[in-house]
Design a protein around this motif. Structure first.
Motif, PDB file in Angstrom:
ATOM      1  N   PRO A 132       0.814  -1.110   0.126  1.00 50.96           N
ATOM      2  CA  PRO A 132       0.067   0.086  -0.077  1.00 50.96           C
ATOM      3  C   PRO A 132       0.934   1.165   0.053  1.00 50.96           C
ATOM      4  O   PRO A 132       0.560   2.222  -0.613  1.00 50.96           O
ATOM      5  CB  PRO A 132      -0.856  -0.134   1.198  1.00 50.96           C
ATOM      6  CG  PRO A 132      -0.860  -1.625   1.542  1.00 50.96           C
ATOM      7  CD  PRO A 132       0.468  -2.170   1.145  1.00 50.96           C
ATOM      8  N   SER A 133       2.003   1.178   0.875  1.00 50.21           N
ATOM      9  CA  SER A 133       2.638   2.507   0.895  1.00 50.21           C
ATOM     10  C   SER A 133       3.461   2.943  -0.633  1.00 50.21           C
ATOM     11  O   SER A 133       3.555   4.130  -0.592  1.00 50.21           O
ATOM     12  CB  SER A 133       3.729   2.368   1.922  1.00 50.21           C
ATOM     13  OG  SER A 133       4.700   1.131   1.481  1.00 50.21           O
ATOM     14  N   LEU A 134       3.424   1.946  -1.467  1.00 52.66           N
ATOM     15  CA  LEU A 134       4.062   2.291  -2.619  1.00 52.66           C
ATOM     16  C   LEU A 134       3.065   2.327  -3.844  1.00 52.66           C
ATOM     17  O   LEU A 134       3.499   2.659  -4.926  1.00 52.66           O
ATOM     18  CB  LEU A 134       5.304   1.103  -2.922  1.00 52.66           C
ATOM     19  CG  LEU A 134       6.238   0.724  -2.143  1.00 52.66           C
ATOM     20  CD1 LEU A 134       6.905  -0.498  -2.773  1.00 52.66           C
ATOM     21  CD2 LEU A 134       7.102   2.129  -2.111  1.00 52.66           C
ATOM     22  N   GLY A 159      -3.515   2.349 -26.591  1.00 51.55           N
ATOM     23  CA  GLY A 159      -4.575   2.831 -26.116  1.00 51.55           C
ATOM     24  C   GLY A 159      -5.632   1.789 -25.515  1.00 51.55           C
ATOM     25  O   GLY A 159      -6.878   2.007 -25.469  1.00 51.55           O
ATOM     26  N   ILE A 160      -5.274   0.592 -25.323  1.00 43.66           N
ATOM     27  CA  ILE A 160      -6.054  -0.492 -24.522  1.00 43.66           C
ATOM     28  C   ILE A 160      -5.756  -0.284 -23.009  1.00 43.66           C
ATOM     29  O   ILE A 160      -4.911  -0.623 -22.506  1.00 43.66           O
ATOM     30  CB  ILE A 160      -5.534  -1.745 -24.975  1.00 43.66           C
ATOM     31  CG1 ILE A 160      -5.663  -2.130 -26.642  1.00 43.66           C
ATOM     32  CG2 ILE A 160      -6.397  -2.925 -24.191  1.00 43.66           C
ATOM     33  CD1 ILE A 160      -7.022  -1.911 -27.135  1.00 43.66           C
ATOM     34  N   PRO A 161      -7.057   0.173 -22.372  1.00 45.93           N
ATOM     35  CA  PRO A 161      -6.760   0.200 -20.923  1.00 45.93           C
ATOM     36  C   PRO A 161      -6.349  -1.065 -20.284  1.00 45.93           C
ATOM     37  O   PRO A 161      -6.957  -2.341 -20.546  1.00 45.93           O
ATOM     38  CB  PRO A 161      -8.175   0.275 -20.289  1.00 45.93           C
ATOM     39  CG  PRO A 161      -8.888   0.764 -21.751  1.00 45.93           C
ATOM     40  CD  PRO A 161      -8.304   0.069 -22.838  1.00 45.93           C
ATOM     41  N   ALA A 162      -5.179  -1.159 -19.679  1.00 45.00           N
ATOM     42  CA  ALA A 162      -4.777  -2.552 -18.980  1.00 45.00           C
ATOM     43  C   ALA A 162      -3.882  -1.949 -17.797  1.00 45.00           C
ATOM     44  O   ALA A 162      -3.224  -0.795 -17.744  1.00 45.00           O
ATOM     45  CB  ALA A 162      -3.496  -2.932 -20.030  1.00 45.00           C
ATOM     46  N   VAL A 163      -3.744  -3.036 -16.901  1.00 47.04           N
ATOM     47  CA  VAL A 163      -2.853  -2.525 -15.433  1.00 47.04           C
ATOM     48  C   VAL A 163      -1.549  -2.091 -15.944  1.00 47.04           C
ATOM     49  O   VAL A 163      -0.894  -2.632 -17.111  1.00 47.04           O
ATOM     50  CB  VAL A 163      -2.743  -3.846 -14.779  1.00 47.04           C
ATOM     51  CG1 VAL A 163      -2.186  -4.964 -15.612  1.00 47.04           C
ATOM     52  CG2 VAL A 163      -2.077  -3.593 -13.448  1.00 47.04           C
ATOM     53  N   ARG A 164      -0.838  -1.383 -15.294  1.00 47.09           N
ATOM     54  CA  ARG A 164       0.554  -0.749 -15.867  1.00 47.09           C
ATOM     55  C   ARG A 164       1.588  -1.277 -15.148  1.00 47.09           C
ATOM     56  O   ARG A 164       1.635  -1.170 -13.860  1.00 47.09           O
ATOM     57  CB  ARG A 164       0.473   0.775 -15.719  1.00 47.09           C
ATOM     58  CG  ARG A 164      -0.547   1.378 -16.886  1.00 47.09           C
ATOM     59  CD  ARG A 164      -0.449   2.913 -17.084  1.00 47.09           C
ATOM     60  NE  ARG A 164      -0.676   3.571 -15.636  1.00 47.09           N
ATOM     61  CZ  ARG A 164       0.235   4.161 -14.759  1.00 47.09           C
ATOM     62  NH1 ARG A 164       1.584   4.405 -15.176  1.00 47.09           N
ATOM     63  NH2 ARG A 164      -0.219   4.639 -13.634  1.00 47.09           N
ATOM     64  N   GLY A 186      -6.067   0.483  -7.328  1.00 46.31           N
ATOM     65  CA  GLY A 186      -6.908   0.710  -6.325  1.00 46.31           C
ATOM     66  C   GLY A 186      -8.338   0.127  -6.379  1.00 46.31           C
ATOM     67  O   GLY A 186      -8.339  -1.110  -6.839  1.00 46.31           O
ATOM     68  N   PRO A 187      -9.192   0.594  -5.834  1.00 50.13           N
ATOM     69  CA  PRO A 187     -10.639   0.172  -5.398  1.00 50.13           C
ATOM     70  C   PRO A 187     -11.092  -0.299  -6.949  1.00 50.13           C
ATOM     71  O   PRO A 187     -11.154   0.658  -7.848  1.00 50.13           O
ATOM     72  CB  PRO A 187     -11.552   1.194  -4.691  1.00 50.13           C
ATOM     73  CG  PRO A 187     -10.682   2.238  -4.127  1.00 50.13           C
ATOM     74  CD  PRO A 187      -9.306   2.173  -4.907  1.00 50.13           C
ATOM     75  N   THR A 214     -12.468   0.187 -12.628  1.00 49.53           N
ATOM     76  CA  THR A 214     -12.317   1.218 -11.558  1.00 49.53           C
ATOM     77  C   THR A 214     -13.650   2.203 -11.521  1.00 49.53           C
ATOM     78  O   THR A 214     -14.581   1.952 -12.080  1.00 49.53           O
ATOM     79  CB  THR A 214     -11.068   2.104 -12.152  1.00 49.53           C
ATOM     80  OG1 THR A 214     -11.266   2.306 -13.230  1.00 49.53           O
ATOM     81  CG2 THR A 214      -9.825   1.291 -11.862  1.00 49.53           C
ATOM     82  N   PRO A 215     -13.727   2.837 -10.417  1.00 45.92           N
ATOM     83  CA  PRO A 215     -14.809   3.662 -10.106  1.00 45.92           C
ATOM     84  C   PRO A 215     -15.045   4.817 -11.125  1.00 45.92           C
ATOM     85  O   PRO A 215     -16.388   4.961 -11.326  1.00 45.92           O
ATOM     86  CB  PRO A 215     -14.546   4.618  -8.904  1.00 45.92           C
ATOM     87  CG  PRO A 215     -13.612   3.537  -8.160  1.00 45.92           C
ATOM     88  CD  PRO A 215     -12.684   2.849  -9.079  1.00 45.92           C
ATOM     89  N   ASP A 216     -14.493   4.913 -12.329  1.00 39.56           N
ATOM     90  CA  ASP A 216     -14.698   5.783 -13.207  1.00 39.56           C
ATOM     91  C   ASP A 216     -15.247   4.886 -14.498  1.00 39.56           C
ATOM     92  O   ASP A 216     -15.634   5.651 -15.513  1.00 39.56           O
ATOM     93  CB  ASP A 216     -13.375   6.726 -13.583  1.00 39.56           C
ATOM     94  CG  ASP A 216     -12.472   5.891 -14.418  1.00 39.56           C
ATOM     95  OD1 ASP A 216     -12.405   4.454 -14.290  1.00 39.56           O
ATOM     96  OD2 ASP A 216     -11.322   6.416 -14.785  1.00 39.56           O
TER      97      ASP A 216
END
Length: 302
Positions: free
Chosen positions: A46-48, A77-82, A105-106, A194-196
């Motif tokens: 979490p701290s990182l 342009g494909i949304p993916a974990v980075r 995140g959440p 994600t929330p958005d």
């Protein structure tokens, strides 16, 4: 938690401690939270704002390639974990490769419709010429996985024979559309929203070039074989993507490969978690035709 499971968690944390020490983050290891301990171990720091992914033994090339794939997807342009660009990637820690990823995140798990939308975008991309993705191997590691189970020897022999038949059928698959970049493990659990409202792809260990039907078959099997996706949701998935893979003449072979992977995975889990043994045996018996026609309504692996 069983004693073998406790030992597996502790062993994984030791790998995490070594990875944090190598990255100059020794104090962060004890704050890490275990997300999942499966084929790969996932730890949130979490701290990182990062997640450490600890691969299986001998998967250094695959782990490094996964980072490159994720970077290519971001550029496309494909949304993916980075992946993190600030920490050493695919570092060898006790024989295991550790990669670092930005924590989303959440988030909530994706739906099959959201998965279909991401697959449409992924499959529309041109195959990159500067990224060696290799070709789909629907049967990767299955020989070893079957051989390392504690199934009855007769069941193991049957599975090896079934695998040989499926390999021959795969080599004779009918032609499909030109091959594309496929995710390789395309199920809703590898989508995070994600929330958005943005749906992100996760887990690129099996990303390769191959028939798009290989990705589409995963959700079809979840509906038609294991019963974990409803018929209504499956029809929504097909509409969102634009076709139903079960109409393709090669689908029975893809289905067989997916089913065998699911049965072998359950048997592998049962080696460390005896509570999963009966369920693994049940899956094999289903493949052997001992429990009637599909769907077999497989429950998740205990």
């Amino acid at each position: 938690m069983t004693a073998p499971a406790v030992m597996a968690v502790e062993a994984s944390r030791e790998h995490l401690r070594a990875a944090c020490e190598a990255a100059g983050l020794s104090e962060q290891a004890e704050q890490a939270e275990l997300i999942r301990l499966g084929e790969n171990a996932m730890w949130r720091v979490p701290s990182l704002g990062l997640v450490a992914r600890i691969a299986r033994d001998g998967q250094h090339q695959a782990a490094a390639r996964e980072v490159r794939v994720a970077s290519w997807l971001a550029a496309s342009g494909i949304p993916a974990v980075r992946p993190s660009s600030e920490l050493p990637q695919a570092l060898d820690v006790g024989g295991r490769a550790v990669t670092w990823w930005h924590d989303l995140g959440p988030h909530r798990p994706g739906t099959v419709v959201e998965l279909a939308g991401l697959l449409r975008r992924l499959h529309s991309l041109p195959v990159p010429v500067d990224l060696d993705l290799g070709c789909v191997d629907a049967f990767v590691r299955l020989d070893d996985r079957i051989g390392q189970t504690d199934l009855d020897p007769r069941q193991r022999a049957w599975l090896h024979n079934h695998l040989a038949h499926l390999r021959a059928a795969w080599a004779a698959l009918p032609e499909s559309a030109p091959h594309v970049v496929v995710h390789g493990d395309a199920w809703a659990g590898n989508v995070a929203v994600t929330p958005d409202g943005t749906a992100h792809l996760l887990d690129f260990e099996r990303t390769a070039v191959g028939p798009r039907e290989w990705d589409l078959a995963s959700t079809a099997v979840a509906c038609k074989t294991s019963g974990t996706v409803s018929e209504e949701d499956y029809q929504s998935y097909c509409r969102a993507y634009g076709c139903d893979v079960t109409d393709w003449p090669g689908y029975p072979t893809l289905r067989g490969a997916r089913e065998l992977r699911l049965a072998a995975f359950a048997a592998q889990v049962a080696v460390q978690h005896p509570a999963a043994h009966d369920h693994a045996v049940h899956r094999v018996e289903c493949l052997q035709g001992l429990h009637g026609p599909r769907p077999w309504f497989w429950s998740p692996v205990p």
